[in-house]
Scaffold this active site. Structure first.
Site, PDB file in Angstrom:
ATOM      1  N   LYS A  20     -13.122  10.915 -63.551  1.00 20.68           N
ATOM      2  CA  LYS A  20     -13.027   9.458 -63.340  1.00 20.68           C
ATOM      3  C   LYS A  20     -14.282   8.916 -62.644  1.00 20.68           C
ATOM      4  CE  LYS A  20      -9.387   9.883 -60.708  1.00 20.68           C
ATOM      5  NZ  LYS A  20      -9.331  11.367 -60.670  1.00 20.68           N
ATOM      6  N   ARG A  92      -2.248   4.899 -57.157  1.00 17.49           N
ATOM      7  CA  ARG A  92      -1.851   6.302 -57.208  1.00 17.49           C
ATOM      8  C   ARG A  92      -0.349   6.467 -57.010  1.00 17.49           C
ATOM      9  NH1 ARG A  92      -7.151   8.682 -55.698  1.00 17.49           N
ATOM     10  NH2 ARG A  92      -7.044  10.938 -55.627  1.00 17.49           N
ATOM     11  N   ARG A 131     -17.884  21.311 -57.703  1.00 14.05           N
ATOM     12  CA  ARG A 131     -18.315  19.927 -57.451  1.00 14.05           C
ATOM     13  C   ARG A 131     -19.166  19.838 -56.186  1.00 14.05           C
ATOM     14  NH1 ARG A 131     -14.190  14.898 -57.553  1.00 14.05           N
ATOM     15  NH2 ARG A 131     -13.172  15.906 -55.799  1.00 14.05           N
ATOM     16  N   ARG A 164     -17.096  18.726 -50.650  1.00 15.17           N
ATOM     17  CA  ARG A 164     -16.080  18.006 -49.876  1.00 15.17           C
ATOM     18  C   ARG A 164     -15.134  18.982 -49.202  1.00 15.17           C
ATOM     19  NH1 ARG A 164     -13.777  13.483 -53.887  1.00 15.17           N
ATOM     20  NH2 ARG A 164     -11.864  14.242 -52.923  1.00 15.17           N
ATOM     21  N   ARG A 175      -3.475  18.899 -53.924  1.00 17.72           N
ATOM     22  CA  ARG A 175      -3.803  17.585 -54.514  1.00 17.72           C
ATOM     23  C   ARG A 175      -3.306  17.487 -55.951  1.00 17.72           C
ATOM     24  NH1 ARG A 175      -9.771  17.944 -53.697  1.00 17.72           N
ATOM     25  NH2 ARG A 175      -9.950  16.062 -54.946  1.00 17.72           N
TER      26      ARG A 175
HETATM   27  P1  ADP Z   1     -10.506  12.820 -56.394  1.00 16.74           P
HETATM   28  O1  ADP Z   1     -11.735  12.081 -56.830  1.00 16.74           O
HETATM   29  O2  ADP Z   1     -10.770  14.256 -56.235  1.00 16.74           O
HETATM   30  O3  ADP Z   1      -9.323  12.463 -57.219  1.00 16.74           O
HETATM   31  P2  ADP Z   1     -10.383  10.953 -54.218  1.00 16.74           P
HETATM   32  O4  ADP Z   1     -11.761  10.954 -53.680  1.00 16.74           O
HETATM   33  O5  ADP Z   1     -10.001   9.855 -55.161  1.00 16.74           O
HETATM   34  O6  ADP Z   1     -10.129  12.364 -54.892  1.00 16.74           O
HETATM   35  O7  ADP Z   1      -9.322  10.943 -53.029  1.00 16.74           O
HETATM   36  C1  ADP Z   1      -9.452  11.789 -51.905  1.00 16.74           C
HETATM   37  C2  ADP Z   1      -8.230  11.624 -51.014  1.00 16.74           C
HETATM   38  O8  ADP Z   1      -8.168  10.276 -50.526  1.00 16.74           O
HETATM   39  C3  ADP Z   1      -6.885  11.847 -51.697  1.00 16.74           C
HETATM   40  O9  ADP Z   1      -6.519  13.214 -51.715  1.00 16.74           O
HETATM   41  C4  ADP Z   1      -5.950  10.996 -50.823  1.00 16.74           C
HETATM   42  O10 ADP Z   1      -5.618  11.662 -49.600  1.00 16.74           O
HETATM   43  C5  ADP Z   1      -6.818   9.815 -50.460  1.00 16.74           C
HETATM   44  N1  ADP Z   1      -6.666   8.703 -51.437  1.00 16.74           N
HETATM   45  C6  ADP Z   1      -7.600   8.225 -52.293  1.00 16.74           C
HETATM   46  N2  ADP Z   1      -7.119   7.188 -53.009  1.00 16.74           N
HETATM   47  C7  ADP Z   1      -5.834   7.007 -52.595  1.00 16.74           C
HETATM   48  C8  ADP Z   1      -4.799   6.111 -52.970  1.00 16.74           C
HETATM   49  N3  ADP Z   1      -4.984   5.178 -53.922  1.00 16.74           N
HETATM   50  N4  ADP Z   1      -3.606   6.225 -52.353  1.00 16.74           N
HETATM   51  C9  ADP Z   1      -3.388   7.143 -51.383  1.00 16.74           C
HETATM   52  N5  ADP Z   1      -4.320   8.031 -50.983  1.00 16.74           N
HETATM   53  C10 ADP Z   1      -5.547   7.964 -51.593  1.00 16.74           C
HETATM   54  P1  ADP Z   2     -12.678  12.755 -60.448  1.00 16.17           P
HETATM   55  O1  ADP Z   2     -13.370  11.505 -59.954  1.00 16.17           O
HETATM   56  O2  ADP Z   2     -11.714  12.474 -61.565  1.00 16.17           O
HETATM   57  O3  ADP Z   2     -12.045  13.547 -59.325  1.00 16.17           O
HETATM   58  P2  ADP Z   2     -15.391  13.735 -60.938  1.00 16.17           P
HETATM   59  O4  ADP Z   2     -16.000  12.660 -61.784  1.00 16.17           O
HETATM   60  O5  ADP Z   2     -15.777  13.801 -59.512  1.00 16.17           O
HETATM   61  O6  ADP Z   2     -13.775  13.691 -61.099  1.00 16.17           O
HETATM   62  O7  ADP Z   2     -15.698  15.137 -61.654  1.00 16.17           O
HETATM   63  C1  ADP Z   2     -15.260  16.367 -61.097  1.00 16.17           C
HETATM   64  C2  ADP Z   2     -16.345  17.412 -61.276  1.00 16.17           C
HETATM   65  O8  ADP Z   2     -16.456  17.752 -62.666  1.00 16.17           O
HETATM   66  C3  ADP Z   2     -17.727  16.979 -60.850  1.00 16.17           C
HETATM   67  O9  ADP Z   2     -18.397  18.110 -60.320  1.00 16.17           O
HETATM   68  C4  ADP Z   2     -18.391  16.478 -62.145  1.00 16.17           C
HETATM   69  O10 ADP Z   2     -19.807  16.681 -62.126  1.00 16.17           O
HETATM   70  C5  ADP Z   2     -17.738  17.367 -63.185  1.00 16.17           C
HETATM   71  N1  ADP Z   2     -17.450  16.696 -64.458  1.00 16.17           N
HETATM   72  C6  ADP Z   2     -17.056  15.402 -64.638  1.00 16.17           C
HETATM   73  N2  ADP Z   2     -16.831  15.140 -65.946  1.00 16.17           N
HETATM   74  C7  ADP Z   2     -17.083  16.311 -66.612  1.00 16.17           C
HETATM   75  C8  ADP Z   2     -17.033  16.696 -68.019  1.00 16.17           C
HETATM   76  N3  ADP Z   2     -16.651  15.822 -68.955  1.00 16.17           N
HETATM   77  N4  ADP Z   2     -17.362  17.975 -68.318  1.00 16.17           N
HETATM   78  C9  ADP Z   2     -17.726  18.865 -67.352  1.00 16.17           C
HETATM   79  N5  ADP Z   2     -17.806  18.562 -66.030  1.00 16.17           N
HETATM   80  C10 ADP Z   2     -17.484  17.295 -65.660  1.00 16.17           C
END
Ligand code: ADP
Ligand code: ADP
Length: 224
Positions: A20, A92, A131, A164, A175
């Site tokens: 995303k 979420r 990542r 992270r 998660r």
């Molecule tokens: P990822 O990109 O790996 O999905 P995020 O960076 O979006 O993770 O979120 C990291 C953490 O921040 C989540 O595990 C949660 O604890 C919190 N968080 C982020 N967005 C939300 C939301 N919309 N509602 C509740 N908690 C959130």
């Molecule tokens: P999210 O925001 O959904 O948690 P990220 O965009 O941070 O996911 O992507 C998670 C990890 O996977 C990052 O290290 C990113 O560079 C990698 N990644 C994202 N999209 C792809 C893809 N289509 N193929 C392979 N690796 C990807």
């Protein structure tokens, strides 16, 4: 974004690691649709030591969700002055989705689409293990799939990348379970509105980007 195009308003839905943030950054860079990542906003609050950050930190460290009341208040401030946005990681929960509907109705800014990024659990685990994140702007790289030119250094700003603290195997497993229990019901919620677009998040980054573009073009010419 060409002057004639209309502003895009999107929700990006999908489990951690589905891509995303990577695609939201692409839309922001190329088309000026502001990425609003609740995760990035929360991490900034934690880094700044704000009251909100202190409240949120424990939930984030353990892989649970921050309470809806905190998140909804934070998003109301963000959305008030924006016409074009990609919501990355919000809503979420069903409670957050209902609150978002109310906010956008009040602002007369309807969503154009909700894009669901799908990927297998096995692939999500691999991606999150590799990542590396630029904490200054949320940009991510991947040691396996999208490495930076120099290890642990951002190609663009030349500063350090970090892993992270919640990308460790134990917190990642939690998660993913949290996503299944609390966020996956939003797939049905948005399917009923006709806004849902399913994307194959297993494809290579640039192929997912092409699919996002196609989906936008197909939705009544919104945006790009
Ligand atoms: P990822 O990109 O790996 O999905 P995020 O960076 O979006 O993770 O979120 C990291 C953490 O921040 C989540 O595990 C949660 O604890 C919190 N968080 C982020 N967005 C939300 C939301 N919309 N509602 C509740 N908690 C959130
Ligand atoms: P999210 O925001 O959904 O948690 P990220 O965009 O941070 O996911 O992507 C998670 C990890 O996977 C990052 O290290 C990113 O560079 C990698 N990644 C994202 N999209 C792809 C893809 N289509 N193929 C392979 N690796 C990807």
């Amino acid at each position: 974004m060409s002057p004639a195009s209309r502003p895009i308003r999107l929700v990006f839905l999908g489990p951690p690691g589905a891509g995303k943030g990577t695609q939201a950054k692409m839309l922001e860079e190329r088309f000026g649709a502001r990425q609003i990542s609740t995760g990035d906003l929360l991490r900034q609050h934690v880094a700044d030591g704000t009251h909100l950050g202190q409240e949120a930190r424990g939930y984030m460290d353990s892989g649970g969700l921050v309470p809806d009341s905190i998140i909804i208040g934070m998003m109301e401030q963000q959305l008030a002055n924006l016409d074009a946005f990609v919501l990355d990681g919000f809503p979420r929960t069903v409670g957050q989705a209902v609150a978002l509907d109310e906010m956008l109705a009040r602002l007369s800014k309807p969503l154009h689409a909700v894009m669901l990024f799908e990927a297998s659990r096995e692939m999500l685990l691999r991606r999150l293990a590799g990542r590396w994140t630029n904490p200054r702007n949320g940009r991510t790289y991947n040691t396996e799939f999208n490495p930076p030119r120099v290890a642990a250094i951002d190609d663009q700003d030349g500063g350090p990348l970090v892993q992270r603290p919640d990308d460790t195997p134990g917190v990642v497993a939690k998660r993913l379970d949290t996503y299944e229990a609390q966020t996956s019901p939003l797939v049905d919620y948005y399917a009923k509105t006709g806004l849902l677009v399913r994307l194959d998040g297993l494809k290579a980054i640039e192929d997912v980007t092409a699919d996002v573009r196609r989906a936008l073009d197909a939705r009544n010419g919104a945006a790009v």
